[in-house]
Design an enzyme around this catalytic site. Structure first.
Site, PDB file in Angstrom:
ATOM      1  N   ARG A   1       0.163   2.299  13.015  1.00 22.53           N
ATOM      2  CA  ARG A   1      -0.419   1.048  12.546  1.00 22.53           C
ATOM      3  C   ARG A   1      -0.372   0.846  11.041  1.00 22.53           C
ATOM      4  O   ARG A   1      -1.037  -0.038  10.537  1.00 22.53           O
ATOM      5  CB  ARG A   1      -1.853   0.922  13.039  1.00 22.53           C
ATOM      6  CG  ARG A   1      -2.728   2.041  12.560  1.00 22.53           C
ATOM      7  CD  ARG A   1      -4.063   2.003  13.245  1.00 22.53           C
ATOM      8  NE  ARG A   1      -5.029   2.754  12.457  1.00 22.53           N
ATOM      9  CZ  ARG A   1      -6.324   2.611  12.555  1.00 22.53           C
ATOM     10  NH1 ARG A   1      -6.815   1.741  13.411  1.00 22.53           N
ATOM     11  NH2 ARG A   1      -7.136   3.324  11.821  1.00 22.53           N
ATOM     12  N   HIS A   2       0.373   1.699  10.336  1.00 23.46           N
ATOM     13  CA  HIS A   2       0.456   1.524   8.889  1.00 23.46           C
ATOM     14  C   HIS A   2       1.844   1.129   8.442  1.00 23.46           C
ATOM     15  O   HIS A   2       2.841   1.674   8.899  1.00 23.46           O
ATOM     16  CB  HIS A   2       0.063   2.833   8.177  1.00 23.46           C
ATOM     17  CG  HIS A   2      -1.396   3.093   8.177  1.00 23.46           C
ATOM     18  ND1 HIS A   2      -2.005   3.941   9.067  1.00 23.46           N
ATOM     19  CD2 HIS A   2      -2.391   2.583   7.413  1.00 23.46           C
ATOM     20  CE1 HIS A   2      -3.310   3.958   8.827  1.00 23.46           C
ATOM     21  NE2 HIS A   2      -3.575   3.144   7.839  1.00 23.46           N
TER      22      HIS A   2
ATOM     23  N   GLU B   1      -9.557  -1.424  13.877  1.00 14.75           N
ATOM     24  CA  GLU B   1     -10.066  -2.259  12.794  1.00 14.75           C
ATOM     25  C   GLU B   1      -9.002  -3.233  12.317  1.00 14.75           C
ATOM     26  O   GLU B   1      -7.850  -2.859  12.088  1.00 14.75           O
ATOM     27  CB  GLU B   1     -10.512  -1.366  11.646  1.00 14.75           C
ATOM     28  CG  GLU B   1     -11.118  -2.133  10.491  1.00 14.75           C
ATOM     29  CD  GLU B   1     -10.729  -1.522   9.160  1.00 14.75           C
ATOM     30  OE1 GLU B   1     -10.917  -0.296   9.033  1.00 14.75           O
ATOM     31  OE2 GLU B   1     -10.231  -2.255   8.286  1.00 14.75           O
TER      32      GLU B   1
ATOM     33  N   GLU C   1       0.650   4.184   0.823  1.00 15.61           N
ATOM     34  CA  GLU C   1      -0.051   5.220   1.567  1.00 15.61           C
ATOM     35  C   GLU C   1       0.966   5.999   2.377  1.00 15.61           C
ATOM     36  O   GLU C   1       1.695   5.416   3.185  1.00 15.61           O
ATOM     37  CB  GLU C   1      -1.026   4.533   2.523  1.00 15.61           C
ATOM     38  CG  GLU C   1      -2.294   5.312   2.765  1.00 15.61           C
ATOM     39  CD  GLU C   1      -3.232   4.521   3.655  1.00 15.61           C
ATOM     40  OE1 GLU C   1      -3.533   3.380   3.286  1.00 15.61           O
ATOM     41  OE2 GLU C   1      -3.608   5.037   4.715  1.00 15.61           O
TER      42      GLU C   1
ATOM     43  N   SER D   1     -11.869  -5.766   7.014  1.00 14.00           N
ATOM     44  CA  SER D   1     -12.981  -5.151   6.316  1.00 14.00           C
ATOM     45  C   SER D   1     -13.443  -6.192   5.319  1.00 14.00           C
ATOM     46  O   SER D   1     -12.641  -6.702   4.553  1.00 14.00           O
ATOM     47  CB  SER D   1     -12.464  -3.916   5.581  1.00 14.00           C
ATOM     48  OG  SER D   1     -13.373  -2.877   5.704  1.00 14.00           O
TER      49      SER D   1
ATOM     50  N   ARG E   1       0.852  -1.191   0.000  1.00 16.22           N
ATOM     51  CA  ARG E   1       0.000   0.000   0.000  1.00 16.22           C
ATOM     52  C   ARG E   1       0.884   1.236   0.000  1.00 16.22           C
ATOM     53  O   ARG E   1       1.611   1.477   0.962  1.00 16.22           O
ATOM     54  CB  ARG E   1      -0.886   0.024   1.256  1.00 16.22           C
ATOM     55  CG  ARG E   1      -1.801  -1.177   1.402  1.00 16.22           C
ATOM     56  CD  ARG E   1      -3.204  -0.892   0.870  1.00 16.22           C
ATOM     57  NE  ARG E   1      -3.982  -2.118   0.747  1.00 16.22           N
ATOM     58  CZ  ARG E   1      -4.893  -2.519   1.620  1.00 16.22           C
ATOM     59  NH1 ARG E   1      -5.142  -1.780   2.678  1.00 16.22           N
ATOM     60  NH2 ARG E   1      -5.548  -3.646   1.422  1.00 16.22           N
TER      61      ARG E   1
ATOM     62  N   ARG F   1      -0.703  -6.431  12.270  1.00 14.88           N
ATOM     63  CA  ARG F   1      -1.636  -5.670  13.100  1.00 14.88           C
ATOM     64  C   ARG F   1      -2.332  -6.580  14.099  1.00 14.88           C
ATOM     65  O   ARG F   1      -2.537  -6.218  15.256  1.00 14.88           O
ATOM     66  CB  ARG F   1      -2.658  -4.956  12.222  1.00 14.88           C
ATOM     67  CG  ARG F   1      -3.266  -3.752  12.902  1.00 14.88           C
ATOM     68  CD  ARG F   1      -4.331  -3.137  12.058  1.00 14.88           C
ATOM     69  NE  ARG F   1      -3.808  -2.101  11.184  1.00 14.88           N
ATOM     70  CZ  ARG F   1      -4.566  -1.238  10.527  1.00 14.88           C
ATOM     71  NH1 ARG F   1      -5.879  -1.300  10.651  1.00 14.88           N
ATOM     72  NH2 ARG F   1      -4.038  -0.329   9.743  1.00 14.88           N
TER      73      ARG F   1
END
Lengths: 281, 531
Positions: free
Chosen positions: B311-312, B454, B305, B457, B303, B505
Site C-alpha cells: 500500500r505504499h 487507514e 519512504e 489522517s 514520500r 489507496r
C-alpha cells in the site's frame, strides 16, 4: 400537667403529622393512578406523579431496579453501543417505545443511519429517535448507545458485543432484551411466562397473522383485560407495550371491544407511545 | 593375376559407382521435377489468385495515416453495437483481440476499451479466400478499420461484452500493425489468478505487467479501474465545489520538510537544495489564514519512504481538504465524511459496469457504508480490542494488524467498510495537532478507515502561534526551520482543520484490490522508476 407541652410530645405530634401528610399524599397519588386505569379520559396528573419518587414519573411504573453493569458487562470506560438493524419497510414500533423509556432512565446517545443497501428512506424514519442530543459529540459521556440502522435485512437483528454475544434476531427478542435494561421481568415464573406469551402473541399473531388469527387475539385480549387493568394483571409490562404497538401497526380492526378500547386509552395516557404514533402518521 | 583382379575390382567399383550415381541422379531428377511441379503450381495459384481475388480492394494494409485526407465517415463505438443497430452497415475502428481461421471463415474478436464484439469474415460474394486468409493473419492488437453489417445472433455470445449481435465484415483495413510477438497476452492478463492455477493457463505477474504497462493498461480490467478512478476525482471535485470549497494549487518544490525530516526527496536547486513536498499541509493552512475559508487540492505527494508494501508508493495523488470551522472540529469531520459518502454513492450508482468488470478478475465483497458515517471514539476502539483479547495501552498507537482487526470488529457489529476513529492520543500525532480541551492525553484528531486500512489522517490544527511553538518545541523541532509556517498564524487565524486521502489507496480499497500498484497507472516505489 400544666399548659406547657412536653417537647418530646411536640416532636411526636410533629412526626405524626408528617406521617399523616405523607399518607394523604400517597392516597391522592393512588387515586390519581386509579383514575387513569378506570377512566379512559383521565390524564396522568403530573403533580401527583412527581411526588411519587425522585425518579422521573414514567419510570416509576417499573418497579425494581436494574444495573447496567450487571446486565451489559463491566463499563470499560467507553460507550456501550446497542446496534439495531431494521428494514425500513417494517419499522419496529415496540423498540421505538422502549427507546423512549430508556432515554428517560439513562443518558442515551441515539443515532440513526441509513445503510448503503438501502437507497433512501422517508424523512420520518430518519428522525424517529428524536432530536440529536446536544452532547452527542462526546460519546463517552453517555451510559448507553442506541444505534438504529435502516438496512435491507430480512429479519430485524440486534448486535451488542460481537466478541461475547451472538446477534439477537426478531423484534420480540430484541424487545425482551431492551425491556430488561429498564426493569426485571416478574420474579414469579407463571407471571413471567404470561408476559412472554402475550409478547409472542402480539408479534406472531396480531402483527403477522391472518384476519382470523387477529380476531381471535382481539377476543382473547378483551377477556384478559376484563380480569385486570393490564395484560399480565396489575402491572404494566412488556406485554402491554408489544400488544399495543402490534395492534397499532395493523390499523384499526373493524370493531374493538370495550375492554380493549379502555386498555388502549390507558396505554396512551401513560404518554410513552408518542414515538410509535408519530411514525404511523 | 593381380592385375586382372584389380581390374575386376575396379570394374565392380565402377559398376557400383555408376549405380550410386544413377540413384543419385534419379533422386535429383525427382527433386527437380517436384520443385518444378511446385513452382508451376504456385505460379498457377498465383495466377488464379490474382484472377480470382475479386475482393482485392476490400482489405489490406492501409498507408500510414498522415492526415492525407479528411474522410467524413462516422465510426460507431463497439459499446453501441446493440440490437438497435441490426441490419445496418457501419464502420468502426478497434483492435483485433483475436483472429482464428476455420475453413472458409475467419472469426475475430474486435475490442475497444472495455467492450468487445464478435466479427466474421466468410468466403462469399463480399469476401474472397484471400481476404479470409488475410484476416486470419492480422497480428493481435493491430488497429483495424472495419466496414460490416450488424447481424442479430440467435444465442447470446457469452464471451463478449456485446452479446446480442455479431459483425459480418465486408471491408477490413489495417491502420496500425502490431509486431507479432507481444510481451504479454491480454487474455492472460485478464485471467483471474485462481482460474489460471486450476486450468494450468498462464496469468501475468505484476512486474511483467508494470514493465509493459502500455499493453497491460489495455485490458478490460485496467480500463475499468482507471475510469473509476477518474470518477473518484470528479466526484471529489464536484462534491466539494457544491459545498463552497475553492480548488487551490500548492507548490511541490519547497524549502523545508513539512512532516518531519526523514522521508523527503531532495532535489538540487541551482546552487543549493530543495525538497519535494510530502503533503500540501502547510500551504492549505496558509490559504485558510489568507481567508479562503474552505479549500481543496488534487496533486502529487512525494514520500521517500523505503517501504516495499502493498500500500505504499513513493509518489501518489493526494486529495486534500482544509476548512475553517465555527465552534467545533466535528464540523470538519462531518464535511469530510459527507464528501466521502457522496463519492461512494456516486460510484455505487454510476460505475456499476466498471465495478463488475473489475470483480470478474478480482472478486470482492461490495463496498458498504452508513449515512451519516459511523464515528467511534478511540477509547471505544481500545475497549473493543481489549474485549477481543488484544493487549494495548490506552495511549498506544494502533498497529497495522490492530487496525485490521478493529476493522473486522466494526464490520461485524455495524456492517460498514468505512468509519471514523476520533480522539486519538496526543502523543502519537504530529506537533500541529490541537490537544483535547478537557483531557491533555487526547487530541482533536481522527483517522478514517476503508476495509480496515487507514485512508485519512486529520485533525483540528493549532492556530495559535504561541501554542504552536510550544508544541513544536515539545516535539524537538527546530523552530527556525518552520518560522514562516508559525508566522502565518500571527496575524489572526481562524480555527480550522482538515485531512487528506490518497487517490490510489481509496480506489484500491473501494474495489477490494490488494495492491496499490494496480490502481496507479505508472507506479513509483523504491524499486521502480519506469515506465
Amino acid at each position: 400537667m400544666n399548659g406547657d407541652v412536653d417537647p418530646a410530645v411536640k416532636a411526636l405530634e410533629a412526626r405524626q403529622d408528617e406521617i399523616l401528610r405523607k399518607l394523604y399524599e400517597l392516597k391522592a397519588a393512588v387515586e390519581g393512578l386509579a383514575k387513569t386505569v378506570t377512566t379512559p379520559d383521565a390524564d396522568l396528573d403530573v403533580t401527583v406523579s412527581s411526588s411519587l419518587s425522585s425518579q422521573s414519573s414514567s419510570c416509576a411504573i417499573f418497579k425494581g431496579t436494574t444495573n447496567l453493569d450487571a446486565l451489559l458487562g463491566e463499563d470499560l470506560g467507553a460507550l456501550r453501543d446497542i446496534v439495531i438493524n431494521a428494514n425500513p419497510a417494517q419499522p419496529p414500533l415496540t423498540l421505538l417505545v422502549l427507546h423512549g423509556l430508556l432515554c428517560q432512565r439513562y443518558r442515551v446517545l441515539s443515532t440513526v443511519h441509513v445503510h448503503s443497501s438501502v437507497s433512501s428512506v422517508p424523512p420520518q424514519l430518519l428522525s424517529c429517535l428524536g432530536p440529536k442530543h446536544a452532547d452527542s459529540y462526546a460519546r463517552h459521556m453517555f451510559h448507553l448507545g442506541f444505534t438504529l440502522i435502516w438496512k435491507d435485512v430480512p429479519k430485524l437483528e440486534m448486535k451488542f458485543s460481537v466478541c461475547n454475544m451472538c446477534p439477537i434476531e426478531g423484534e420480540a427478542n430484541v424487545a425482551r432484551f431492551l425491556f430488561k435494561l429498564l426493569a426485571p421481568y416478574p420474579s414469579d415464573p407463571a407471571l413471567a411466562t404470561l408476559v412472554d406469551s402475550w409478547v409472542d402473541t402480539g408479534f406472531y399473531q396480531l402483527a403477522d397473522g391472518s384476519t382470523k388469527e387477529r380476531a381471535a387475539v382481539l377476543r382473547a385480549l378483551n377477556s384478559a383485560l376484563g380480569r385486570g387493568p393490564w395484560l399480565s394483571g396489575l402491572e404494566f409490562s412488556l406485554a402491554d407495550i408489544a400488544c399495543y404497538c402490534c395492534l397499532l401497526q395493523n390499523g384499526s380492526a373493524s370493531s374493538i371491544a370495550a375492554n380493549v378500547q379502555g386498555w388502549m386509552k390507558s396505554c396512551e395516557n401513560l404518554g410513552h407511545f408518542g414515538p410509535a404514533k408519530l411514525l404511523l402518521k | 593375376m593381380t592385375k586382372e583382379k584389380v581390374n575386376g575390382a575396379t570394374e565392380e567399383e565402377q559398376q557400383a559407382q555408376s549405380k550410386k550415381a544413377l540413384k543419385k541422379q534419379q533422386k535429383e531428377a525427382e527433386k527437380a521435377a517436384k520443385k518444378a511441379e511446385k513452382q508451376a503450381k504456385l505460379a498457377a495459384e498465383q495466377q488464379s489468385a490474382d484472377e480470382d481475388d475479386f475482393a482485392k480492394d476490400r482489405y489490406g494494409l492501409s498507408a500510414m495515416v498522415q492526415s492525407q485526407q479528411k474522410l467524413d465517415r462516422a465510426l460507431v463505438r463497439v459499446q453501441d453495437l446493440t440490437a438497435e443497430k441490426v441490419d445496418q452497415l457501419i464502420w468502426l475502428r478497434s483492435r483485433v483481440h483475436t483472429s482464428r481461421a476455420k475453413g472458409k471463415q475467419c472469426f475475430l474478436v474486435l475490442r475497444q476499451q472495455q467492450f468487445n464484439v464478435q466479427a466474421l469474415v466468410a468466403v462469399g460474394d463480399r469476401a474472397s479466400k484471400q481476404m479470409v486468409k488475410f484476416a486470419a493473419n492480422i497480428t493481435k492488437e493491430s488497429i483495424v478499420d472495419v466496414e460490416a453489417m450488424v447481424r442479430k445472433v440467435e444465442q447470446k455470445i457469452e464471451s463478449c461484452s456485446q452479446q446480442d449481435v455479431e459483425l459480418h465484415i465486408e471491408r477490413i483495413f489495417v491502420i496500425s500493425q502490431a509486431e507479432p510477438r507481444l510481451p504479454l497476452q491480454l487474455e492472460d492478463a485478464v485471467r483471474p489468478d485462481g482460474e489460471g492455477e486450476e486450468e494450468g493457463r498462464a496469468t501475468v505477474n505484476q512486474d511483467t505487467r508494470l514493465d509493459n504497462r502500455v499493453i497491460d493498461l489495455r485490458t478490460t480490467t485496467s480500463q475499468a479501474i482507471f475510469r473509476l478512478q477518474s470518477g473518484v476525482c470528479q466526484l471529489f471535485r464536484d462534491t466539494l465545489t457544491k459545498k463552497g470549497f475553492v480548488e487551490i494549487q500548492t507548490p511541490k518544490i519547497i524549502s523545508a520538510a513539512s512532516e518531519g525530516g526523514a522521508n523527503v526527496f531532495t532535489v538540487s536547486y541551482f546552487k543549493s537544495s530543495a525538497y519535494l513536498a510530502q503533503s500540501p499541509q502547510l500551504y492549505k493552512q496558509m490559504c485558510i489564514c489568507a481567508d479562503f475559508d474552505k479549500v481543496f487540492c488534487v496533486g502529487p505527494v512525494f514520500r521517500a519512504e523505503d517501504s516495499n508494501t502493498h500500500r505504499h508508493l513513493t509518489e501518489f495523488v493526494g486529495l486534500d481538504i482544509e476548512m475553517a470551522f465555527n465552534y467545533h472540529y466535528h464540523e470538519v469531520i462531518d464535511s469530510i465524511t459527507d464528501t466521502m459518502v457522496q463519492i461512494f454513492k456516486g460510484l455505487r450508482d454510476n460505475f456499476q459496469t466498471e465495478i463488475q468488470t473489475v470483480n470478474k478478475q478480482f472478486p470482492s465483497e461490495p463496498f458498504k457504508f452508513l449515512e451519516p458515517t459511523l464515528r467511534l471514539e478511540y477509547t471505544e476502539a481500545v475497549a473493543m480490542l481489549h474485549e477481543a483479547g488484544v493487549e494495548m495501552g490506552d495511549e498506544d498507537d494502533l498497529s497495522t494488524p490492530n487496525e485490521k482487526l478493529l476493522g473486522r470488529l466494526v464490520k461485524e457489529k455495524y456492517d460498514t467498510d468505512f468509519y471514523v476513529l476520533d480522539k486519538y492520543p496526543l502523543a502519537v500525532r504530529p506537533f500541529y495537532t490541537m490537544p483535547d480541551p478537557n483531557n491533555p492525553k487526547y487530541s482533536n484528531s481522527y483517522d478514517m478507515f476503508m476495509r480496515g486500512e487507514e485512508i485519512l489522517s486529520g485533525a483540528q490544527r493549532v492556530h495559535d502561534a504561541q501554542l504552536l511553538s510550544e508544541r513544536a518545541h515539545h516535539h524537538q523541532i527546530d523552530l527556525e526551520k518552520i518560522k514562516s509556517y508559525i508566522d502565518s498564524f500571527r496575524f489572526g487565524a481562524p480555527p480550522h482543520g482538515g485531512g487528506g486521502i490518497g487517490l490510489e489507496r481509496v480506489c484500491m480499497l473501494y474495489l477490494g484490490l490488494h495492491n496499490v500498484r494496480q490502481t496507479s497507472m505508472f507506479p513509483r516505489d523504491p524499486k521502480r522508476l519506469t515506465p
